[in-house]
Design an enzyme around this catalytic site. Structure first.
Site, PDB file in Angstrom:
ATOM      1  CE1 TYR A 101      -3.730   2.566   0.745  1.00  0.00           C
ATOM      2  CE2 TYR A 101      -1.955   3.628   1.970  1.00  0.00           C
ATOM      3  CZ  TYR A 101      -3.206   3.683   1.372  1.00  0.00           C
ATOM      4  OH  TYR A 101      -3.932   4.848   1.396  1.00  0.00           O
ATOM      5  CD  GLU A 183      -5.736   4.564  -1.553  1.00  0.00           C
ATOM      6  OE1 GLU A 183      -5.851   4.840  -0.348  1.00  0.00           O
ATOM      7  OE2 GLU A 183      -6.679   4.148  -2.261  1.00  0.00           O
TER       8      GLU A 183
END
Length: 370
Positions: A101, A183
């Site tokens: 992530y 992101e």
């Protein structure tokens, strides 16, 4: 403005962040052509601006043409958290060794950009305990910081080298495009140790859009919303039956929330702004008249720079020209409010002393008429 996945990935590719090969379509005919170009197997991914697509069945693997004919139309009709599928991305499957992530976001509380990273990807970051957090000021990320983050994630050798490059490029996107969030989840290490962005989410600051004509191609703007922008006021179409009109985004937004809390269904957010004229308000009413679902208009206006008589004059002209023939529930205060009330006597505009009274009357009227 939140970009769809394929739009975010297009931005990633422009900055040299590796992405899987993929093609986007809005109908099955084009989808079939894209499938022939990509070759099976691939992943069918609904394009919508919400999370949780995988759990909702809006992302599915596709092994052959028979599966494609079943899954493509099914995914095209998916609705997740009230959001409809806007397009479909067909993307080659990846040989995933590890999911990570990575994000940069505008941390308003600390007035800086912050990196959040984790060695666990493909899940909601809020559910991950081992988060790596670095504050990076105005968003610049040097190689030393990027390497430090990568090592904390357990990366080394080729994946670490690629991660450093990707993080710096993500930071460049954030700064140059004035993003509130950039992101990648998951950022995947593949079987050959290459690192690829398998998903992407980018949110651009709406207030910075006037500096970024290159991003306007990503904006989802209806014909009426585009016309409103050209006329100098803000319009956002919604799904209800009561148009909400006011001056000042905060005032309109709070009115919209109060209407919703009282059981009303907003049909639009319309801010005539501080520079409104009789002509722009008349144009705003013209656009409302073109919204088929609208059954009433709720007005919350404070006369300051914009006099309430300016708005009243526009309403009278719209009635006279038969632009609108809808009940209007209005609360007007401030500059020349008493004169406005006098002007609108005998029209379909019902005046109220408080916005609560206007909302209550509007909701009752709409419920009465179904």
């Amino acid at each position: 403005m939140r970009l769809l996945e394929y739009q975010a990935k297009s931005l990633f590719a422009d900055y040299g962040i590796p992405i899987p090969k993929g093609l986007t379509s809005v109908d099955i005919e084009q989808g079939r052509k894209d499938a022939a170009v990509l070759g099976f197997p691939f992943v069918i991914k609904a394009q919508m601006a919400v999370g949780g697509r995988g759990k909702a069945g809006a992302i599915q693997k596709c092994q052959n043409a028979d599966e494609f004919e079943l899954k493509y139309p099914d995914i095209m009709q998916k609705v997740v958290k009230g959001e409809k599928t806007k397009a479909i991305l067909l993307e080659k499957m990846a040989d995933i060794k590890k999911e990570l992530y990575l994000s940069l976001f505008l941390n308003r509380g600390k007035r800086c950009y912050t990196i959040i990273a984790s060695g666990e990807g493909g899940v909601e970051i809020e559910s991950v305990k081992n988060q790596i957090i670095h504050e990076v000021g105005l968003g610049n990320v040097d190689a030393k910081t990027a390497e430090e983050v990568g090592k904390q994630m357990g990366l080394k050798d080729k994946p670490l080298t690629q991660f450093i490059d990707i993080l710096q490029k993500l930071a460049k996107i954030t700064i140059e495009k004035e993003a509130e969030l950039a992101e990648i989840n998951p950022l995947a290490v593949l079987g050959d140790d290459s690192v690829v962005a398998l998903d992407g989410k980018v949110i651009i600051d709406d207030n910075a859009m006037f500096r970024h004509d290159e991003l306007r191609k990503f904006q989802e703007v209806s014909e009426l919303e585009e016309r409103a922008e050209k006329s100098g006021f803000s319009l956002v179409e919604l799904d209800g039956n009561i148009a909400v009109v006011g001056n000042g985004a905060g005032l309109v937004m709070s009115t919209l929330d109060m209407l919703s809390d009282n059981g009303g269904k907003p049909a639009c957010f319309l801010d005539v702004g501080g520079g409104a004229t009789t002509e722009t308000v008349y144009e705003a009413l013209t656009l409302i008249s073109k919204m088929k679902k609208v059954r009433g208009i709720l007005v919350n206006l404070y006369g300051g720079i914009v006099k309430t008589t300016t708005v009243a004059t526009a309403f009278i002209k719209a009635y006279d020209d038969k632009i609108i023939d809808l009940p209007v529930f209005a609360r007007m205060s401030g500059a020349e409010a008493d004169k406005s009330k006098e002007m609108l006597k005998g029209s379909r505009t019902k005046m109220f002393d408080t916005i609560e009274e206007a909302i209550n009357a509007a909701v009752i009227e709409m419920n009465k008429n179904g």
